[in-house]
Design a protein around this motif. Sequence first.
Motif, PDB file in Angstrom:
ATOM      1  N   TRP A  91       0.809  -1.216   0.000  1.00  0.00           N
ATOM      2  CA  TRP A  91       0.000   0.000   0.000  1.00  0.00           C
ATOM      3  C   TRP A  91       0.849   1.276   0.000  1.00  0.00           C
ATOM      4  O   TRP A  91       0.315   2.375  -0.096  1.00  0.00           O
ATOM      5  CB  TRP A  91      -0.947  -0.004   1.197  1.00  0.00           C
ATOM      6  CG  TRP A  91      -2.142  -0.875   0.969  1.00  0.00           C
ATOM      7  CD1 TRP A  91      -2.204  -2.219   1.095  1.00  0.00           C
ATOM      8  CD2 TRP A  91      -3.444  -0.458   0.543  1.00  0.00           C
ATOM      9  NE1 TRP A  91      -3.457  -2.680   0.782  1.00  0.00           N
ATOM     10  CE2 TRP A  91      -4.239  -1.616   0.442  1.00  0.00           C
ATOM     11  CE3 TRP A  91      -4.006   0.773   0.236  1.00  0.00           C
ATOM     12  CZ2 TRP A  91      -5.569  -1.581   0.054  1.00  0.00           C
ATOM     13  CZ3 TRP A  91      -5.341   0.817  -0.154  1.00  0.00           C
ATOM     14  CH2 TRP A  91      -6.111  -0.349  -0.250  1.00  0.00           C
ATOM     15  N   ASP A  92       2.156   1.114   0.121  1.00  0.00           N
ATOM     16  CA  ASP A  92       3.021   2.291   0.051  1.00  0.00           C
ATOM     17  C   ASP A  92       2.976   2.879  -1.361  1.00  0.00           C
ATOM     18  O   ASP A  92       3.222   2.190  -2.346  1.00  0.00           O
ATOM     19  CB  ASP A  92       4.471   1.921   0.409  1.00  0.00           C
ATOM     20  CG  ASP A  92       4.617   1.528   1.874  1.00  0.00           C
ATOM     21  OD1 ASP A  92       3.723   1.888   2.670  1.00  0.00           O
ATOM     22  OD2 ASP A  92       5.614   0.863   2.224  1.00  0.00           O
ATOM     23  N   GLY A  93       2.636   4.163  -1.444  1.00  0.00           N
ATOM     24  CA  GLY A  93       2.550   4.842  -2.734  1.00  0.00           C
ATOM     25  C   GLY A  93       1.387   4.400  -3.586  1.00  0.00           C
ATOM     26  O   GLY A  93       1.421   4.502  -4.813  1.00  0.00           O
ATOM     27  N   TYR A 109      -2.142   3.847  -8.447  1.00  0.00           N
ATOM     28  CA  TYR A 109      -3.493   3.647  -8.992  1.00  0.00           C
ATOM     29  C   TYR A 109      -4.333   4.901  -8.755  1.00  0.00           C
ATOM     30  O   TYR A 109      -5.197   4.926  -7.873  1.00  0.00           O
ATOM     31  CB  TYR A 109      -4.170   2.435  -8.341  1.00  0.00           C
ATOM     32  CG  TYR A 109      -3.438   1.130  -8.517  1.00  0.00           C
ATOM     33  CD1 TYR A 109      -3.357   0.519  -9.767  1.00  0.00           C
ATOM     34  CD2 TYR A 109      -2.795   0.518  -7.446  1.00  0.00           C
ATOM     35  CE1 TYR A 109      -2.683  -0.677  -9.937  1.00  0.00           C
ATOM     36  CE2 TYR A 109      -2.112  -0.680  -7.608  1.00  0.00           C
ATOM     37  CZ  TYR A 109      -2.059  -1.274  -8.856  1.00  0.00           C
ATOM     38  OH  TYR A 109      -1.385  -2.454  -9.018  1.00  0.00           O
ATOM     39  N   PRO A 110      -4.112   5.948  -9.516  1.00  0.00           N
ATOM     40  CA  PRO A 110      -4.908   7.183  -9.348  1.00  0.00           C
ATOM     41  C   PRO A 110      -6.380   6.910  -9.640  1.00  0.00           C
ATOM     42  O   PRO A 110      -6.722   5.979 -10.377  1.00  0.00           O
ATOM     43  CB  PRO A 110      -4.306   8.134 -10.385  1.00  0.00           C
ATOM     44  CG  PRO A 110      -3.010   7.522 -10.801  1.00  0.00           C
ATOM     45  CD  PRO A 110      -3.135   6.062 -10.607  1.00  0.00           C
ATOM     46  N   ILE A 122      -3.315  -6.188  -2.307  1.00  0.00           N
ATOM     47  CA  ILE A 122      -4.175  -5.049  -2.636  1.00  0.00           C
ATOM     48  C   ILE A 122      -5.478  -5.566  -3.241  1.00  0.00           C
ATOM     49  O   ILE A 122      -5.484  -6.156  -4.315  1.00  0.00           O
ATOM     50  CB  ILE A 122      -3.483  -4.077  -3.605  1.00  0.00           C
ATOM     51  CG1 ILE A 122      -2.219  -3.507  -2.969  1.00  0.00           C
ATOM     52  CG2 ILE A 122      -4.430  -2.950  -3.999  1.00  0.00           C
ATOM     53  CD1 ILE A 122      -1.470  -2.538  -3.843  1.00  0.00           C
ATOM     54  N   GLU A 123      -6.571  -5.338  -2.510  1.00  0.00           N
ATOM     55  CA  GLU A 123      -7.894  -5.726  -2.986  1.00  0.00           C
ATOM     56  C   GLU A 123      -8.808  -4.502  -3.005  1.00  0.00           C
ATOM     57  O   GLU A 123      -8.658  -3.584  -2.188  1.00  0.00           O
ATOM     58  CB  GLU A 123      -8.505  -6.799  -2.082  1.00  0.00           C
ATOM     59  CG  GLU A 123      -7.788  -8.133  -2.134  1.00  0.00           C
ATOM     60  CD  GLU A 123      -8.457  -9.177  -1.243  1.00  0.00           C
ATOM     61  OE1 GLU A 123      -9.541  -8.875  -0.695  1.00  0.00           O
ATOM     62  OE2 GLU A 123      -7.897 -10.276  -1.088  1.00  0.00           O
ATOM     63  N   GLY A 124      -9.712  -4.501  -3.934  1.00  0.00           N
ATOM     64  CA  GLY A 124     -10.693  -3.438  -4.020  1.00  0.00           C
ATOM     65  C   GLY A 124     -12.095  -4.015  -4.027  1.00  0.00           C
ATOM     66  O   GLY A 124     -12.296  -5.175  -4.398  1.00  0.00           O
ATOM     67  N   LEU A 125     -13.064  -3.216  -3.595  1.00  0.00           N
ATOM     68  CA  LEU A 125     -14.460  -3.665  -3.551  1.00  0.00           C
ATOM     69  C   LEU A 125     -15.246  -3.066  -4.708  1.00  0.00           C
ATOM     70  O   LEU A 125     -15.271  -1.847  -4.889  1.00  0.00           O
ATOM     71  CB  LEU A 125     -15.107  -3.262  -2.230  1.00  0.00           C
ATOM     72  CG  LEU A 125     -16.625  -3.494  -2.138  1.00  0.00           C
ATOM     73  CD1 LEU A 125     -16.956  -4.980  -2.218  1.00  0.00           C
ATOM     74  CD2 LEU A 125     -17.199  -2.887  -0.865  1.00  0.00           C
ATOM     75  N   ASP A 175      -8.780   4.921  -0.003  1.00  0.00           N
ATOM     76  CA  ASP A 175      -8.627   5.347   1.394  1.00  0.00           C
ATOM     77  C   ASP A 175      -7.368   4.676   1.924  1.00  0.00           C
ATOM     78  O   ASP A 175      -7.392   3.515   2.322  1.00  0.00           O
ATOM     79  CB  ASP A 175      -9.856   4.945   2.214  1.00  0.00           C
ATOM     80  CG  ASP A 175      -9.829   5.532   3.622  1.00  0.00           C
ATOM     81  OD1 ASP A 175      -8.721   5.797   4.139  1.00  0.00           O
ATOM     82  OD2 ASP A 175     -10.908   5.718   4.212  1.00  0.00           O
ATOM     83  N   ARG A 176      -6.254   5.419   1.925  1.00  0.00           N
ATOM     84  CA  ARG A 176      -4.955   4.855   2.327  1.00  0.00           C
ATOM     85  C   ARG A 176      -4.974   4.411   3.787  1.00  0.00           C
ATOM     86  O   ARG A 176      -4.442   3.355   4.133  1.00  0.00           O
ATOM     87  CB  ARG A 176      -3.856   5.905   2.103  1.00  0.00           C
ATOM     88  CG  ARG A 176      -2.474   5.495   2.627  1.00  0.00           C
ATOM     89  CD  ARG A 176      -1.890   4.360   1.807  1.00  0.00           C
ATOM     90  NE  ARG A 176      -0.581   3.958   2.274  1.00  0.00           N
ATOM     91  CZ  ARG A 176      -0.332   3.134   3.274  1.00  0.00           C
ATOM     92  NH1 ARG A 176      -1.341   2.607   3.940  1.00  0.00           N
ATOM     93  NH2 ARG A 176       0.898   2.803   3.619  1.00  0.00           N
TER      94      ARG A 176
END
Length: 581
Positions: free
Chosen positions: A298-300, A305-306, A331-334, A367-368
Amino acid sequence: MAIDNVKQGIDAQGNPVDLSIFSESNYKPGEVDQILSAYEEQADTVNSVSNITEKEIVKGKILDITNNEVYVDIDFKSEGAIPVTQFRNIEEYAPGDEIDVFIERLEGEDGNLVLSKTRADFLKVWDKINDAYEEGDIVQGKLLRRIKGGIVVDLFGIDAFLPGSQIALRQIPDMDEIIGKTFDFKVIKVNKLRRNIVVSRRVILEEERAELRDQTIAKIEKGKVITGEVKNITDFGAFIDLGGVDGLLHITDMSWGRVNDPHDIVEMHQKLDVMVLDYNKNKERISLGLKQLSEHPWDGIEEKYPEGTRVRGRVVSITDYGAFMEIEKGIEGLIHISEMSWTQHIKHPSKIVSVGDIVEAVVLKIDRNEQKISLGLKQLEPDPWDNIREEFPIGSIVTGKVRNLASFGAFVELKEGIDGLIHISDMSWTKKITTADEILSKGDMIDVKVIDIDESKRRISLGLKQLTEDPWDELSQKFVVGNSVEVEVCRMLDRGIIVNLGNEVEGFIPLKELGREVKHPVQIYRRGDTFNAQVIEFDLDGKRIILSIKECEDFQEHCENFPVKEDIDLEQAIAAEDAEM
């Protein structure tokens, strides 16, 4: 002594001797004495053989080897037979070889000498084994064969027993793999009479482990990277042998990515580097981490991924509210269910994607701090609501299909995925609609008028009554206050009666305008009853007509035609009325 025996007529074993052979007439002078002297020497030899006693070890020479027995000469009057099974490697022996044997009995049941090589071997090394037992010394032995409960060990040429529980610190899956190997042992039990020797390898390993444990504990500290071996794998992680002491590598600390099964990350006896995350000296618990040895994914993340970026990934999990997509390890996204389609009415995400699918999505928000990424599928296509006003202008009449009915109205599908709502208040100018199914059915193809569009809420308001002109200006001329009109009972409520005035125009007679004291209109009327009523209020803005029965000129006659039913079961009558509606 032997000469005396001969003179008495017996030999050294007590057998009779024929003295006539010693007659001096048969020999030259002095020759008899020479013969007797020679006999005495032979007697001395016999006497020396007779000195061999039972229960002792003597030297013997192999005379012959058969399939079943080995014949041995120990310079006794008879030879002994030893079973071939007492020779560990019989192929290494040959006639003429000298061996040690134990004299069990000088004369067995068949009159032959009874010898034992096994017992001779045992007694020869007994002192050595007993000293090792008493001093706790380490001895070497070779694993020969498996037997019930353990393994037979060659210890100084004799058999010792190694129990299964004493082979290693942990159970060995395949004991056949270690047969033929040589290990260090400690003698833990001896019994000379039964020739029973029990050895253990585990006690040596435990001592070594305890020493190694102390060395490992001394160098363990939080944040330090050490090498260990996977000792055991469970559903929640893996136990790592760090050298005499175990640490837990929890499943959540194996990888930055999702891990469903620890076996996917580690395997038994694997050597790996781990980081000490925590060490509780009191409870002797060591928490280990593997993912901490690599950079946090999650660093950077914002730069990588803008928002608005298209990404590809694998669907790893599905819930009622959406699907989780793995963009990369850790790294997972919903993809929320609301972000899956602009037009489709999705009841469950599984209708769109399945676990394992490789899909493309758009990054909506990152949301970092919470390590959350919101993704969208529908954003891959243009939003049909962007030009909805051009496609369905306000005031236009369109044809649609009744897709669903609700208590407050009906949803009409204008095109795939685009619905509009006809509220019950926009279904009729004159009729009081309580539920949409009074005039519409699911699946009906109808014309409707577009009343309003709210793009932000994605709502289209439709009207059915707007297809015709508002008749209330005309009705105001017909239903003038004070006029008497014929009405028909439509519905009866606790507060009054809904009546049909003709041409789908409805009016309302309040309970107090019935002119009689009743709790409910069913005490007087039934659906379909017709009579005259007088208009007492015409509300053009509220689109309602209020009527009265008690104000009519023929009120007395009306009461005679519609008397109050005093003995009616009110609850039953109301239930019957509701059932007819």
